[in-house]
Write a protein that holds these residues in place. Structure first.
Motif, mmCIF file in Angstrom:
data_model
loop_
_atom_site.group_PDB
_atom_site.id
_atom_site.type_symbol
_atom_site.label_atom_id
_atom_site.label_comp_id
_atom_site.label_asym_id
_atom_site.label_seq_id
_atom_site.Cartn_x
_atom_site.Cartn_y
_atom_site.Cartn_z
ATOM 1 N N SER A 98 0.847 -1.193 0.000
ATOM 2 C CA SER A 98 0.000 0.000 0.000
ATOM 3 C C SER A 98 0.881 1.239 0.000
ATOM 4 O O SER A 98 2.088 1.174 0.240
ATOM 5 C CB SER A 98 -0.911 0.014 1.235
ATOM 6 O OG SER A 98 -0.150 0.184 2.406
ATOM 7 N N ASP A 99 0.244 2.362 -0.276
ATOM 8 C CA ASP A 99 0.970 3.629 -0.262
ATOM 9 C C ASP A 99 1.443 3.993 1.144
ATOM 10 O O ASP A 99 2.424 4.714 1.301
ATOM 11 C CB ASP A 99 0.096 4.745 -0.829
ATOM 12 C CG ASP A 99 -0.102 4.599 -2.325
ATOM 13 O OD1 ASP A 99 0.813 4.067 -2.993
ATOM 14 O OD2 ASP A 99 -1.166 5.003 -2.828
ATOM 15 N N LEU A 100 0.761 3.488 2.162
ATOM 16 C CA LEU A 100 1.190 3.732 3.544
ATOM 17 C C LEU A 100 2.562 3.109 3.796
ATOM 18 O O LEU A 100 3.412 3.713 4.461
ATOM 19 C CB LEU A 100 0.160 3.165 4.519
ATOM 20 C CG LEU A 100 -1.223 3.803 4.504
ATOM 21 C CD1 LEU A 100 -2.188 2.999 5.364
ATOM 22 C CD2 LEU A 100 -1.146 5.232 4.981
ATOM 23 N N SER A 101 2.783 1.931 3.270
ATOM 24 C CA SER A 101 4.081 1.267 3.428
ATOM 25 C C SER A 101 5.177 2.026 2.693
ATOM 26 O O SER A 101 6.285 2.171 3.199
ATOM 27 C CB SER A 101 4.010 -0.167 2.911
ATOM 28 O OG SER A 101 3.102 -0.922 3.660
ATOM 29 N N VAL A 102 4.853 2.508 1.507
ATOM 30 C CA VAL A 102 5.827 3.293 0.740
ATOM 31 C C VAL A 102 6.189 4.559 1.500
ATOM 32 O O VAL A 102 7.362 4.936 1.585
ATOM 33 C CB VAL A 102 5.266 3.631 -0.664
ATOM 34 C CG1 VAL A 102 6.180 4.591 -1.404
ATOM 35 C CG2 VAL A 102 5.063 2.369 -1.477
ATOM 36 N N LYS A 103 5.178 5.197 2.083
ATOM 37 C CA LYS A 103 5.418 6.423 2.853
ATOM 38 C C LYS A 103 6.291 6.138 4.082
ATOM 39 O O LYS A 103 7.193 6.918 4.408
ATOM 40 C CB LYS A 103 4.081 7.036 3.279
ATOM 41 C CG LYS A 103 4.207 8.358 3.974
ATOM 42 C CD LYS A 103 2.858 8.935 4.342
ATOM 43 C CE LYS A 103 3.046 10.201 5.152
ATOM 44 N NZ LYS A 103 1.800 10.675 5.704
ATOM 45 N N ALA A 104 6.045 5.023 4.757
ATOM 46 C CA ALA A 104 6.855 4.657 5.925
ATOM 47 C C ALA A 104 8.312 4.415 5.519
ATOM 48 O O ALA A 104 9.236 4.872 6.192
ATOM 49 C CB ALA A 104 6.274 3.429 6.614
ATOM 50 N N LEU A 105 8.511 3.717 4.410
ATOM 51 C CA LEU A 105 9.881 3.469 3.929
ATOM 52 C C LEU A 105 10.567 4.766 3.519
ATOM 53 O O LEU A 105 11.768 4.946 3.758
ATOM 54 C CB LEU A 105 9.860 2.486 2.761
ATOM 55 C CG LEU A 105 9.623 1.032 3.139
ATOM 56 C CD1 LEU A 105 9.343 0.200 1.907
ATOM 57 C CD2 LEU A 105 10.811 0.478 3.909
#
Length: 160
Positions: free
Chosen positions: A82-89
């Motif tokens: 998800s985009d949330l995971s991309v943002k966290a990374l």
């Protein structure tokens, strides 16, 4: 990934943060201006730049740990792609880059500490820089892979 794996990783992340937090708390007492350690003329001017550098570097470190915990919770909820995971990374990558910059700025002070006290300060600074560099590169690679996987998944969803 099973919940036991992410639970183990969350425990490791918390166990990484506790000594850093203890170092911050202990660091305040270690940098006491009345301490005989800092009374040496060579060390007197190094006390506050080292203390400020340590605390500035701890802020992105704890933010990165928090983002890692969030990333593991996304994995638990099957939201890894998800985009949330991309943002966290992305946040983890920027935190690692910030730590690198702080330690590059702090390196001359660590060198002076090494020269005055025969401490391994410069070596510790270089290790922190390279460890943060590894984390930044790894997070960037994972972020790119995750973005590609999300894009491919979206394309496949449109085909079906």
């Amino acid at each position: 990934m099973s919940r036991s794996s992410t639970l183990f990783l969350k425990t490791v992340i918390i166990l990484m943060g506790l000594p850093a937090l203890a170092g911050c708390i202990y660091g305040l007492s270690r940098f006491d201006p009345n301490s005989p350690y800092w009374a040496l003329p060579e060390l007197e001017k190094l006390q506050y730049p080292l203390l400020v550098g340590m605390y500035i570097a701890m802020v992105p470190f704890f933010i990165a740990l928090y983002q890692t915990l969030k990333l593991l919770s996304y994995i638990d909820r099957n939201q890894a792609f998800s985009d949330l995971s991309v943002k966290a990374l992305k946040t983890i990558k920027y935190c690692a880059i910030t730590i690198i910059i702080v330690y590059i700025i702090k390196l001359p002070f660590l060198y002076l500490l090494t020269k005055a006290d025969d401490a391994p300060g410069i070596l510790i600074g270089i290790v922190v820089i390279f460890a943060s560099l590894v984390v930044a590169v790894f997070a960037a690679v994972l972020q790119k892979l995750l973005q590609d996987a999300i894009r491919m998944k979206a394309e496949n969803d449109l085909i079906v």
